[in-house]
Write a protein that holds these residues in place. Sequence first.
Motif, mmCIF file in Angstrom:
data_model
loop_
_atom_site.group_PDB
_atom_site.id
_atom_site.type_symbol
_atom_site.label_atom_id
_atom_site.label_comp_id
_atom_site.label_asym_id
_atom_site.label_seq_id
_atom_site.Cartn_x
_atom_site.Cartn_y
_atom_site.Cartn_z
ATOM 1 N N ALA A 3 0.831 -1.206 0.000
ATOM 2 C CA ALA A 3 0.000 0.000 0.000
ATOM 3 C C ALA A 3 0.867 1.257 0.000
ATOM 4 O O ALA A 3 0.556 2.242 -0.692
ATOM 5 C CB ALA A 3 -0.925 -0.001 1.217
ATOM 6 N N PHE A 4 1.974 1.213 0.753
ATOM 7 C CA PHE A 4 2.872 2.376 0.773
ATOM 8 C C PHE A 4 3.483 2.622 -0.596
ATOM 9 O O PHE A 4 3.598 3.769 -1.052
ATOM 10 C CB PHE A 4 3.954 2.139 1.817
ATOM 11 C CG PHE A 4 4.941 3.262 1.923
ATOM 12 C CD1 PHE A 4 4.567 4.488 2.468
ATOM 13 C CD2 PHE A 4 6.239 3.102 1.448
ATOM 14 C CE1 PHE A 4 5.474 5.529 2.553
ATOM 15 C CE2 PHE A 4 7.143 4.141 1.532
ATOM 16 C CZ PHE A 4 6.754 5.360 2.085
ATOM 17 N N GLY A 5 3.903 1.532 -1.279
ATOM 18 C CA GLY A 5 4.451 1.686 -2.627
ATOM 19 C C GLY A 5 3.422 2.254 -3.595
ATOM 20 O O GLY A 5 3.740 3.099 -4.430
ATOM 21 N N LEU A 6 2.144 1.776 -3.472
ATOM 22 C CA LEU A 6 1.090 2.313 -4.340
ATOM 23 C C LEU A 6 0.864 3.794 -4.066
ATOM 24 O O LEU A 6 0.669 4.590 -4.999
ATOM 25 C CB LEU A 6 -0.196 1.521 -4.094
ATOM 26 C CG LEU A 6 -1.430 1.951 -4.925
ATOM 27 C CD1 LEU A 6 -1.128 1.811 -6.412
ATOM 28 C CD2 LEU A 6 -2.650 1.126 -4.534
ATOM 29 N N LEU A 7 0.906 4.180 -2.778
ATOM 30 C CA LEU A 7 0.751 5.602 -2.439
ATOM 31 C C LEU A 7 1.888 6.443 -3.023
ATOM 32 O O LEU A 7 1.671 7.567 -3.489
ATOM 33 C CB LEU A 7 0.712 5.767 -0.923
ATOM 34 C CG LEU A 7 -0.578 5.309 -0.229
ATOM 35 C CD1 LEU A 7 -0.436 5.445 1.281
ATOM 36 C CD2 LEU A 7 -1.775 6.137 -0.723
ATOM 37 N N LEU A 8 3.112 5.904 -3.005
ATOM 38 C CA LEU A 8 4.232 6.635 -3.601
ATOM 39 C C LEU A 8 4.027 6.847 -5.092
ATOM 40 O O LEU A 8 4.275 7.932 -5.628
ATOM 41 C CB LEU A 8 5.536 5.866 -3.360
ATOM 42 C CG LEU A 8 6.142 5.953 -1.952
ATOM 43 C CD1 LEU A 8 7.413 5.114 -1.886
ATOM 44 C CD2 LEU A 8 6.459 7.395 -1.592
ATOM 45 N N ILE A 9 3.575 5.786 -5.779
ATOM 46 C CA ILE A 9 3.344 5.906 -7.228
ATOM 47 C C ILE A 9 2.251 6.926 -7.510
ATOM 48 O O ILE A 9 2.378 7.785 -8.397
ATOM 49 C CB ILE A 9 2.981 4.518 -7.808
ATOM 50 C CG1 ILE A 9 4.184 3.564 -7.706
ATOM 51 C CG2 ILE A 9 2.533 4.648 -9.260
ATOM 52 C CD1 ILE A 9 3.877 2.148 -8.100
#
Length: 601
Positions: A3-9
């Motif tokens: 989820a954190f990686g998706l938020l970064l993208i």
Amino acid sequence: MSAFGLLLILGLNAMIGADLLREHDDLMARAREETQSLSLILERQATDSVTGVGKVLAGVAEVLDVRADRWDRGDPDVRALLRRQAALSPLIRALLVISADGRPIHDSGARVPADLDLSDRDYLTTQRDGTAAGNFLGVPVRGRVSGNWFVSMSRRLETPDGRFAGVVAAVIEPAAFRAFYEALKLRNDAVVTLYHANGPMMARFPVHDPVPVLSAHPSADPAPSPAASLTVGPQGAEFLANSSDGPSRILSVRRSVEVPLVVTVSLSTDQVLSPWRGKVKISIAVAVCGSVMLGFLTLVLVREAGRREAMLVDLQSSESALRDSQQRLIQDIAGRYRAEAELIAAKQASDAANRAKTQFLANMSHELRTPLNAIIGFAEALETGIFGRMTGKQTEYVGDIRRSGQHLLSLINDILDTTKVESGKYALHEEIVDIRNVVEQSLRSVASQVAEKSIDLAATAATDLPSLYADERALRQILLNLLSNAVKFTPANGRVTVMVDASERNLRIRVTDTGIGIPQGELMLVMEPFHQVDNSHTRRYAGTGLGLPLVKSLVEMQEGRFLLTSTVGRGTTATILFPATRLRRSQAEASPSPRVPELLV
């Protein structure tokens, strides 16, 4: 973590999109301001020019009122007067005196006026009917003799008892307005049009032959076709989705309050937004590449987290088994041996985990360097123009890509070297090294950074320097890291100094800068990997925090010592000391001689 990686993208794409929308709005706002400013300037110029013609007509009328020969057809004195007055304004093509029945009496352009009937012209009928007060500006008409379009301006002449006697009329040349518009060197496919307040077009740039046909509204077409013109409308700026000059334009209208004139200025939105559309393409490419890279890194981190979690479970299980073994140790000596064996196995698992971490960093560094080298290579090829000439903005963006790639590559190299040192795989290739040559090569490597920031770079070395038994590549890497840090943290117009000297006990290399400095409490922390001084002055400088720890490790691997001293706001001094066992003196160097510093830079 996913989820954190998706938020970064999503955050990356949102920032790029917001920046593009902001720049789009800024460009459109500046274009509206530009059209409004231009329309104001051009309306003022047109008003002043036409008002000047009116003053010429008023002067001629006053003189004719007191001349007895004003109705003597073709009188040379009157013609000379008209010629002198016509020369006062670049707009005037000719000055005419016309009788009440519409017959030309005097013409500044001809000795004998043409025998024409002008009684139907609006500049005569309006003055004869008394509907105009003072000067009257007519709509564009085509000359009956020349066939050319012109605009007339007239003033009433009266008999001594106040009856209508005729007019003095000025033939205004529309080309004078077009020449002025052309001289402005307008950009963004600008179209300037001058209208009569009753609607017909008087002049236009680019050149457009006016035809006096009325249209419904001034905002219907910013630059009409030959069969269209403009009726006076409100002032201001607006966006036109469709017009005769292109699919979309930004139009400003300005109406004169002194004379019946309207000026419109329009710009092509395609031209205004051309640089923005180029940035959109590059931003999309950056967003796609960034999203792919972030997604890949997130996937790698998720997998690594899963492995670490599994290893943690194994370690917890081993600890539980160890506690059981310790309890059984009191009862059974054999249980103690089994517990020791399990402890050894747990330690081996921990060492394997540490090795796996180091190997992972090394592998990742190699995997990242390959595409980065390709990115840097293609960026350099684009900058040299091998694939074709680019615009200035494109060259600027490609340069940004190349510099960012080189910066990231240097960070990855630091990570790779640090992992090699940590894992004991960094192999030294020691030989006799000329320290003077190494210093000079390192200074040349940072010359471009020094020139960009206008930093004063000075280096001195003693004339009797001995040779050094060391790894030349590692020594160069040490100096480059120290010089790069000094240049990075030194403000523009600062100073960086390198000094090399030797004594019987050691060889000393000092790199001193006048940069922002390091607080005393942070001097030990900056020697630890991945640490940077965290305050408002230093966080704006990018880096991994591996430079100084790597320098310290490489110096100590060669039996040297690394010292760091600093004062906040005044600068930092990095000192490297190599022991006498590393120095190699020739027979000539061994003899005593005065030690005089030599200037290298």
